[in-house]
Design a protein around this motif. Structure first.
Motif, PDB file in Angstrom:
ATOM      1  N   THR A  90       9.911  20.813  33.695  1.00  0.00           N
ATOM      2  CA  THR A  90       9.518  21.557  32.366  1.00  0.00           C
ATOM      3  C   THR A  90      10.574  21.523  31.554  1.00  0.00           C
ATOM      4  O   THR A  90      10.741  21.272  30.304  1.00  0.00           O
ATOM      5  CB  THR A  90       8.968  22.934  32.641  1.00  0.00           C
ATOM      6  N   LEU A  91      11.980  21.779  32.308  1.00  0.00           N
ATOM      7  CA  LEU A  91      13.460  21.573  31.426  1.00  0.00           C
ATOM      8  C   LEU A  91      13.425  20.408  30.843  1.00  0.00           C
ATOM      9  O   LEU A  91      14.158  20.355  30.095  1.00  0.00           O
ATOM     10  CB  LEU A  91      14.313  22.049  32.386  1.00  0.00           C
ATOM     11  N   GLY A  92      12.904  19.229  31.626  1.00  0.00           N
ATOM     12  CA  GLY A  92      13.148  18.048  30.786  1.00  0.00           C
ATOM     13  C   GLY A  92      11.954  17.405  29.996  1.00  0.00           C
ATOM     14  O   GLY A  92      11.854  16.243  29.643  1.00  0.00           O
ATOM     15  N   SER A  93      11.207  18.283  29.523  1.00  0.00           N
ATOM     16  CA  SER A  93       9.763  17.677  28.728  1.00  0.00           C
ATOM     17  C   SER A  93      10.144  18.551  27.401  1.00  0.00           C
ATOM     18  O   SER A  93      10.872  19.168  26.798  1.00  0.00           O
ATOM     19  CB  SER A  93       8.965  18.799  29.591  1.00  0.00           C
ATOM     20  N   LYS A  94       8.937  18.028  26.502  1.00  0.00           N
ATOM     21  CA  LYS A  94       9.072  18.453  24.949  1.00  0.00           C
ATOM     22  C   LYS A  94       9.215  19.970  25.016  1.00  0.00           C
ATOM     23  O   LYS A  94       9.398  20.210  23.734  1.00  0.00           O
ATOM     24  CB  LYS A  94       7.872  17.654  24.639  1.00  0.00           C
ATOM     25  N   ILE A  95       8.551  20.708  25.814  1.00  0.00           N
ATOM     26  CA  ILE A  95       8.247  22.098  25.583  1.00  0.00           C
ATOM     27  C   ILE A  95       9.909  22.794  26.015  1.00  0.00           C
ATOM     28  O   ILE A  95       9.901  24.142  25.563  1.00  0.00           O
ATOM     29  CB  ILE A  95       7.299  22.675  26.710  1.00  0.00           C
ATOM     30  N   ARG A  96      10.815  22.100  26.074  1.00  0.00           N
ATOM     31  CA  ARG A  96      12.215  22.776  26.388  1.00  0.00           C
ATOM     32  C   ARG A  96      12.667  23.738  25.089  1.00  0.00           C
ATOM     33  O   ARG A  96      13.262  24.766  25.375  1.00  0.00           O
ATOM     34  CB  ARG A  96      13.146  21.406  26.669  1.00  0.00           C
ATOM     35  N   PRO A  97      12.607  23.264  24.106  1.00  0.00           N
ATOM     36  CA  PRO A  97      13.141  24.344  22.925  1.00  0.00           C
ATOM     37  C   PRO A  97      12.434  25.533  23.122  1.00  0.00           C
ATOM     38  O   PRO A  97      13.007  26.523  22.882  1.00  0.00           O
ATOM     39  CB  PRO A  97      12.783  23.451  21.778  1.00  0.00           C
ATOM     40  N   ASP A  98      11.223  25.662  23.493  1.00  0.00           N
ATOM     41  CA  ASP A  98      10.541  26.794  23.765  1.00  0.00           C
ATOM     42  C   ASP A  98      11.007  27.585  24.940  1.00  0.00           C
ATOM     43  O   ASP A  98      11.173  28.874  24.836  1.00  0.00           O
ATOM     44  CB  ASP A  98       8.898  26.701  23.798  1.00  0.00           C
ATOM     45  N   VAL A  99      11.157  26.876  25.882  1.00  0.00           N
ATOM     46  CA  VAL A  99      11.597  27.477  27.169  1.00  0.00           C
ATOM     47  C   VAL A  99      13.078  27.986  26.721  1.00  0.00           C
ATOM     48  O   VAL A  99      13.405  29.181  27.161  1.00  0.00           O
ATOM     49  CB  VAL A  99      11.807  26.151  28.182  1.00  0.00           C
ATOM     50  N   ASP A 100      14.008  27.291  26.072  1.00  0.00           N
ATOM     51  CA  ASP A 100      15.292  27.740  25.813  1.00  0.00           C
ATOM     52  C   ASP A 100      15.047  28.971  25.021  1.00  0.00           C
ATOM     53  O   ASP A 100      15.942  29.929  25.392  1.00  0.00           O
ATOM     54  CB  ASP A 100      16.086  26.652  24.782  1.00  0.00           C
ATOM     55  N   ARG A 101      14.222  29.265  24.096  1.00  0.00           N
ATOM     56  CA  ARG A 101      14.090  30.369  23.397  1.00  0.00           C
ATOM     57  C   ARG A 101      13.634  31.578  24.004  1.00  0.00           C
ATOM     58  O   ARG A 101      14.213  32.643  24.097  1.00  0.00           O
ATOM     59  CB  ARG A 101      13.543  30.064  22.138  1.00  0.00           C
ATOM     60  N   TYR A 102      12.427  31.472  24.680  1.00  0.00           N
ATOM     61  CA  TYR A 102      11.852  32.530  25.337  1.00  0.00           C
ATOM     62  C   TYR A 102      12.172  32.779  26.760  1.00  0.00           C
ATOM     63  O   TYR A 102      11.797  33.906  27.314  1.00  0.00           O
ATOM     64  CB  TYR A 102      10.228  32.179  25.256  1.00  0.00           C
ATOM     65  N   TYR A 103      13.012  31.959  27.539  1.00  0.00           N
ATOM     66  CA  TYR A 103      13.122  32.273  28.825  1.00  0.00           C
ATOM     67  C   TYR A 103      14.581  32.709  28.914  1.00  0.00           C
ATOM     68  O   TYR A 103      15.257  33.184  30.000  1.00  0.00           O
ATOM     69  CB  TYR A 103      12.738  31.244  29.783  1.00  0.00           C
TER      70      TYR A 103
END
Ligand SMILES: Cc1cc2nc3c(=O)[nH]c(=O)nc-3n(C[C@H](O)[C@H](O)[C@H](O)COP(=O)(O)OP(=O)(O)OC[C@H]3O[C@@H](n4cnc5c(N)ncnc54)[C@H](O)[C@@H]3O)c2cc1C
Length: 482
Positions: free
Chosen positions: A401-414
């Motif tokens: 997941t950290l290497g996927s397109k959702i990464r900016p959301d992960v960075d923000r919400y996690y």
């Protein structure tokens, strides 16, 4: 040869043939490269590497009394309190490496063989010179630094009756015949943690008692894992995935196997007890092997509680939960357990005495208390981790997941108070691997049972503990005249 390093361990692991079954596969290639074993193999190699590090060498090894070569400190037969302290310090270094989650590092069974060899007279010179056999075996494993696994328990088919009364009297491993080459064994035993070992020891349980019916099952011996007819049937591995996703499972899954003896011949020089229930019932206590094994276990347990104390504090701080009194109270519970385990070790060493076999032996009262308390302490570690980690323990997407397109959301919400998303997720994955994953489930079971059934252990503790002085004090008060 003396003390080995990691490379030597791995080479030996891969070059020793063994019948190791994993699923439908009899592993034929290098065990250290197999996905189910490579993580733990690498970790064990790292432990052996410590023996060669200049800053640790003096602690991790001592001079062999026979060869003069450096050999592992867990083989040291302690004669002084300094020897005992050296053993403890060495075992703590190994235990710290895995945060205490590897229960069957070599020092556990090395402590057993070391103590049994010191007590060789217990085994006697009758039969084929069992006293000489155990002493020679100890020197054999010490000089080559052979890694041991062991099995104490008969298969769990019907616990209502003993091994001779099972539907098939050859379910539990037993003597079939005695010949000029040795003793033939048929049946199975449980549960060999660390089937990556070089040798297997078969000994009686410290808890289960044998009677005359159990004569052919009352045995103790040791064999190379490559012995013909010996088979290890492994459980499913918990070592799946990356070290980021499974920080503990990927590195420290020791594996557990049921061991089948398919008419295995044990050479006479490897037999220590033969058809002798009385000796089988007493061997662990009479030789003080139980004390030295429990001492190693307590050191490892202390390392584990320290590790969990660090982990749970970091979890709380990361999400800003450390300020809440009930969170502090729960972490304090772990800190109290940590101090208690360390106090057991200190007390056992402060009151150590030279036993009848000449070994400086930790006082068994605190050590046996630690042994009985641990199955109650250990489960509380994961409970507290879950109580404080809460839903964060499920906010742990796979590494991809950290290497996927959702990464900016992960960075923000996690992200968390003191950590960015990647670091927070890694920390909570570690907490989950200790508290809730399949690796954690096995840890929980291990800590409850590895030293025997806690119910029967507690019952034995009750009978063994000297309660008389306290009863006398009560009676004195009851009968006080003034
Ligand atoms: C992860 C793990 C790793 C292990 N590694 C090793 C290893 O490396 N080497 C090794 O030798 N062993 C190992 N063991 C096995 C361990 O020694 C046993 O789990 C322990 O001795 C209890 O025996 P059992 O599992 O057969 O339980 P059982 O004896 O089958 O007990 C099952 C249940 O029945 C009850 N019970 C059974 N019989 C009686 C009785 N007579 N009186 C009262 N209650 C009874 C018990 O209290 C328990 O609740 C391991 C176990 C685990 C879980």
């Amino acid at each position: 040869m003396g003390a080995i390093d990691g490379r030597q361990f791995l080479e030996r692991l891969d070059s020793t043939p063994r019948e190791l079954w994993y699923g439908d596969e009899k592993i034929t290639g290098a065990v250290s490269s197999h996905p189910a074993f490579r993580g733990a193999a690498k970790s064990i190699a790292a432990l052996y590497d410590m023996q060669a590090k200049p800053e640790l060498r003096d602690l991790m090894t001592y001079r062999s009394p026979t060869s003069g070569e450096p050999v592992g400190t867990s083989y040291l037969q302690p004669r002084t309190k300094e020897d005992l302290a050296k053993r403890t310090a060495m075992m703590k270094v190994w235990a710290n490496y895995s945060g205490g989650v590897m229960g069957r590092t070599a020092d556990y069974l090395n402590s057993c063989v070391m103590a049994m060899a010191a007590a060789k007279e217990f085994f006697g010179m009758e039969g084929r010179g069992y006293a000489t056999n155990i002493q020679s075996y100890y020197e054999h494993v010490r000089e080559r630094e052979l890694l041991l696994t062991h099995t104490l328990i008969n298969p769990q088919s019907n616990r209502a009756v003993g091994p001779s009364k099972q539907a098939d009297p050859f379910i539990a491993a037993r003597v079939v015949e005695k010949g000029s080459e040795g003793v033939t064994i048929r049946g199975a035993r449980m549960l060999a943690t660390l089937p990556m070992a070089d040798e297997i020891m078969v000994f009686p349980s410290t808890v289960v008692r044998s009677g005359q019916d159990d004569l052919p099952y009352s045995i103790a011996f040791a064999l190379p894992v490559s012995t013909r007819g010996l088979k290890f049937v492994c459980r499913e591995s918990f070592s799946t995935g990356s070290a980021y996703d499974h920080p503990l499972g990927a590195r420290f899954d020791e594996q557990d196997a049921v061991v089948v003896f398919d008419d295995v011949v044990v050479p006479w020089e490897r037999v220590f007890i033969l058809e002798d229930p009385e000796k089988a019932n007493r061997v662990s206590e009479a030789t003080d092997a139980i004390v030295f094994m429990a001492h190693q276990a307590t050191v490892r347990e202390a390392a584990k509680v320290e590790f969990v104390a660090g982990l749970v504090t970091l979890v709380a701080e990361t999400i800003g939960a450390d300020q809440f009194p009930q969170v502090q109270e729960k972490i304090s519970e772990i800190l109290l357990s940590e101090e208690m385990m360390k106090a057991f070790i200190s007390a056992s060493e402060a009151n150590a005495h030279v036993n009848k076999w000449g070994l400086m032996t930790p006082d068994y009262v605190p050590i046996n208390s630690a042994r009985n308390l641990w199955p109650k302490v250990a489960p509380s570690l994961s409970v507290v981790l879950k109580q404080i980690g809460a839903s964060g323990l499920m906010a742990i997407p796979p590494e991809e997941t950290l290497g996927s397109k959702i990464r900016p959301d992960v960075d923000r919400y996690y992200q968390a108070r003191t950590a960015d998303a990647e670091e927070r997720i890694g920390l909570f994955k570690l907490a989950w691997d200790l508290a809730g994953s399949s690796f954690a489930g096995r840890q929980d079971l291990y800590e409850r049972f590895f030293f025997g059934d806690p119910v029967r252990m507690a019952s034995a503790y009750y009978s063994w503990y000297d309660k008389e002085p306290y009863k006398e004090r009560v009676k004195e008060l009851l009968h006080r005249k003034e």
